[in-house]
Design an enzyme around this catalytic site. Structure first.
Site, PDB file in Angstrom:
ATOM      1  CG  MET A 262     -38.435  27.173 -12.300  1.00 23.67           C
ATOM      2  SD  MET A 262     -37.091  26.589 -13.363  1.00 23.67           S
ATOM      3  CE  MET A 262     -37.112  27.821 -14.666  1.00 23.67           C
ATOM      4  N   GLY A 263     -39.612  23.729 -11.816  1.00 20.26           N
ATOM      5  CA  GLY A 263     -39.581  22.935 -10.591  1.00 20.26           C
ATOM      6  C   GLY A 263     -38.433  23.365  -9.709  1.00 20.26           C
ATOM      7  CB  CYS A 264     -37.380  22.419  -6.308  1.00 17.25           C
ATOM      8  SG  CYS A 264     -37.264  20.627  -6.356  1.00 17.25           S
ATOM      9  CB  THR A 265     -34.265  19.986  -9.926  1.00 16.40           C
ATOM     10  OG1 THR A 265     -35.279  19.513 -10.832  1.00 16.40           O
ATOM     11  CG2 THR A 265     -34.400  19.292  -8.601  1.00 16.40           C
ATOM     12  N   GLY A 266     -35.197  22.943 -11.612  1.00 13.14           N
ATOM     13  CA  GLY A 266     -35.047  23.588 -12.906  1.00 13.14           C
ATOM     14  C   GLY A 266     -36.309  23.486 -13.740  1.00 13.14           C
TER      15      GLY A 266
END
Length: 386
Positions: free
Chosen positions: A358-362
């Site tokens: 899971m990254g900061c954008t999804g």
């Protein structure tokens, strides 16, 4: 002998004719109904809303549907909210009103309401598509169709080329892929660009507050929550004051203009909901929606939806052997969270070790640096990224 209400209505018609002759551009005012029974704040609050709208706007007439409490407006008398809905539908079908503002109306499957708010960050108006109703029992298909409904409503409000953003909820990336394909096949619209540094058409919470897109696409349950928060965040939730309400029910070939407000909506919001409904009636939002759906279907709307939703449908479990573990630092974004597990397995089948993250954008898929390019090609071919 004619009643006072009938005399007032006749006098108003003659005044409209006189004004039209004087200006050389006679145009009959639209008639907007308002059901006044069922509000948590009482009939008086609904009548107050009608009076606010009458004083603020002079280009449409208001017809009350409910108990007779004032001589200021034409009133169609009914005994309760249920009877009010029946009378509302009858009046719309007979063309005796051009649209109506009401509470808690049951739309058929395929129809959802397109809300309109004023965002707190920049004070911009933003359309939320959608806020009540069920466009489709499939989440992704519903959100794609909501985008068409939002574009239609934006055009009825005078936004010729509305910019469309997709709220970063489950299914957003699939919706983006479908809309991109439909756009490439000839359906004309513009994507919005997130105000965040990495941009893109998938919108974050910051974009909600700033009103980045003209049309914010989401599922109707999320939209319902958003419209409630935007409309009553200064009042504690029991009295909605800001914005234009939950909006008109829009769907392919739907033929009745019904705008929704909540039973918690207060007079200031209902006043603007009446304005919203009148504008939609004046600019024939239902005709615009019909044309937009025709154009989108001509560009392969259903075909593109089916490609994604059928691929995402549950299939017989397939045993896929995971390749040997390795260090994974190459991140591939743009994978919808609903497809994350299947996307990983599609790489395993090709001998590429991957993990979900899971990254900061999804959601992201992580692979080894040496297999990044190969992994992207596999995922593109399988339809998991664009």
């Amino acid at each position: 002998m004619a009643s006072n209400a009938t005399k007032a209505m006749i006098a108003e018609v003659f005044n409209e004719i006189a004004e039209g002759i004087k200006s050389g551009s006679f145009k009959k005012k639209v008639r907007i109904g308002l059901t006044i029974l069922g509000s948590e704040h009482g009939v008086e609050e609904m009548v107050k809303a009608a009076k606010l709208a009458k004083g603020k706007y002079g280009d449409f007439d208001i017809v009350l549907i409910g108990s007779k409490v004032t001589d200021e407006f034409e009133t169609i008398e009914v005994s309760d909210a249920e009877e009010g809905h029946k009378k509302m539908v009858e009046l719309l079908e007979k063309g005796q009103i051009d649209g109506c503002v009401t509470q808690h109306f049951d739309f058929p499957i395929g129809v959802s309401t397109v809300g309109r708010v004023v965002t707190p960050g920049m004070g911009r108006e933003m359309i939320i598509a959608t806020t009540t109703g069920t466009t489709s029992t499939n989440r992704v298909e519903g959100m794609v169709i909501n985008a068409i409904s939002g574009i239609s409503t934006a055009k009825a409000l005078g936004i010729e080329n509305p910019k469309v953003g997709i709220l970063n909820v489950d299914g957003a990336r699939q919706v983006e892929r479908i809309l991109t394909e439909v756009k490439n096949r000839g359906y004309e619209f513009n994507f919005a660009e997130s105000l965040r540094a990495d941009g893109g058409a998938v919108m974050r919470g910051n974009d909600l507050l700033a009103g980045t897109p003209d049309v914010m696409v989401c599922d109707s349950l999320t939209g319902n929550l958003l419209i409630k928060i935007f409309s009553s965040f200064t009042t504690g939730g029991n009295y909605e004051t800001v914005g234009y309400g939950y909006g008109p029910g829009i769907g392919d070939n739907y033929d009745k203009l019904v705008n929704i407000v909540s039973r918690a909506s207060g007079a200031p919001l209902i006043c603007e909901a009446l304005r919203y409904c009148a504008t939609c009636a004046q600019n024939k939002v239902l005709s615009i929606a019909s044309n937009e759906f025709k154009a989108a279907k001509k560009a392969g709307l259903q075909e593109e939806i089916d490609k994604v939703t059928k691929k995402a449908a549950p299939a017989a479990a397939e045993e896929v052997k995971m390749p040997p573990k390795k260090v994974v630092t190459f991140a591939i974004p743009g994978i919808d969270i609903l497809e994350l597990e299947d996307a990983c397995k599609s790489l395993w089948k090709e001998g590429v070790y991957s993990e979900s993250g899971m990254g900061c954008t999804g959601p992201v898929i992580l692979v080894g640096e040496d297999e990044g390019e190969k992994a992207q090609e596999i995922l593109k071919k399988a339809g998991y990224i664009g």
